[in-house]
Design an enzyme around this catalytic site. Structure first.
Site, PDB file in Angstrom:
ATOM      1  N   ARG A  71       0.838  -1.338   0.228  1.00 44.50           N
ATOM      2  CA  ARG A  71      -0.225   0.173   0.145  1.00 44.50           C
ATOM      3  C   ARG A  71       1.092   1.179  -0.138  1.00 44.50           C
ATOM      4  NH1 ARG A  71      -4.790  -1.099   0.224  1.00 44.50           N
ATOM      5  NH2 ARG A  71      -5.913   0.703   0.573  1.00 44.50           N
ATOM      6  N   ASP A 132      -1.970   7.948 -18.871  1.00 38.96           N
ATOM      7  CA  ASP A 132      -0.431   8.052 -17.806  1.00 38.96           C
ATOM      8  C   ASP A 132      -0.656   8.496 -16.473  1.00 38.96           C
ATOM      9  OD1 ASP A 132       1.638   9.458 -16.774  1.00 38.96           O
ATOM     10  OD2 ASP A 132       1.877  11.162 -18.070  1.00 38.96           O
TER      11      ASP A 132
END
Length: 281
Positions: A71, A132
């Site tokens: 994470r 992107d």
């Protein structure tokens, strides 16, 4: 594109990480939805290079381990690398392209080719999309057609592509003006070249990722950008700026607002000490 056929491409874990429960069929709708979910869940961050940890391994196992299971966030090579593995495993055709950042570049010197973007083609379509998810504070919040000329609206600002040599230049309309962000080639880049670029920006003593803290996350209605102690919230054409007091407050914001698991870094005291040294960089 050949995706590593092993358990390290853990689609279920990725979808859980970004909170996505919609269709995974390789369609334009799925592509848009995954980009939005990724933007809102995985922060752009450079804490590893800042702490002297090179980003050298861009394989699927390393990227899923860091950005999904641990994470954490990452920068362009990690963010778009992870997205490339996910989209490829879902059946999209993915090509990794290389770019040069020209945004806010006041020098006449040619910038290094140290940005990664994706060209993504949906099955049954001929025209690719530019994806992107790793350009920090000005990251594309929707895929746009890889087509020079037309203005293309994203979930946030309008963007457009113009032709540049053997590729394109991406521009964003910011506060009523078109600003160039980066130029990129349409030649696919092999992973070894991307790893060289990642090594350079994560270890070079003059790299902005080594000498300063940069963090960003995109909400539906705002962009949250942090540079050192300076927090900016861009929403609805307005910008709110806050200056955080010290490194301890910065670390609290990293965990509470940007969702970065700093326990993953080990000794919080050492992280705080390093961040304290770059508060105003």
């Amino acid at each position: 594109m050949t995706i590593e056929a092993n358990a390290s491409v853990d689609l279920a874990a990725y979808l859980d990480r970004v909170g996505y429960s919609g269709s995974t069929e390789p369609t334009v709708s799925t592509l848009r939805s995954l980009v939005a979910a990724h933007n809102k869940s995985i922060p752009f961050e450079n804490v590893d290079p800042l702490m002297g940890v090179p980003v050298a391994d861009l394989g699927s196992a390393a990227l899923f381990d860091k950005l999904v299971h641990r994470r954490r966030g990452g920068y362009c090579y990690e963010q778009n690398g992870l997205m490339g593995y996910v989209l490829g495993a879902l059946g999209f055709d993915v090509k990794h392209l290389a770019g040069r950042v020209v945004w806010m570049n006041t020098s006449n010197n040619l910038p290094a080719q140290t940005h990664e973007v994706l060209s993504v083609t949906v099955p049954g379509e001929d025209e690719p999309w530019l994806v992107d998810v790793g350009f920090g504070g000005q990251t594309l919040t929707s895929p746009i057609r890889l087509d020079a000329g037309p203005v293309q609206q994203t979930r946030h600002e309008p963007y457009r592509l113009t032709r540049h040599e053997d590729g394109y230049r991406l521009e964003a309309e910011i506060r009523g003006e078109w600003q160039p962000l980066y130029i990129f080639t349409t030649r696919p880049q092999p992973q070894i070249d991307r790893e060289v670029g990642s090594w350079y920006v994560s270890t070079h003593p003059a790299s902005t990722f080594v000498v300063g803290l940069s963090v960003a996350l995109i909400a539906d209605d705002a962009r949250w950008n942090l540079r050192g102690r300076n927090l900016a919230i861009h929403s609805g054409g307005r910008t709110e700026k806050r200056q955080l007091g010290d490194a301890a407050e910065v670390l609290d914001v990293l965990t509470e607002r940007f969702g970065i698991d700093l326990d993953d870094l080990g000794d919080r005291t050492e992280v705080e000490k390093r961040v304290s040294a770059v508060l105003d960089s």
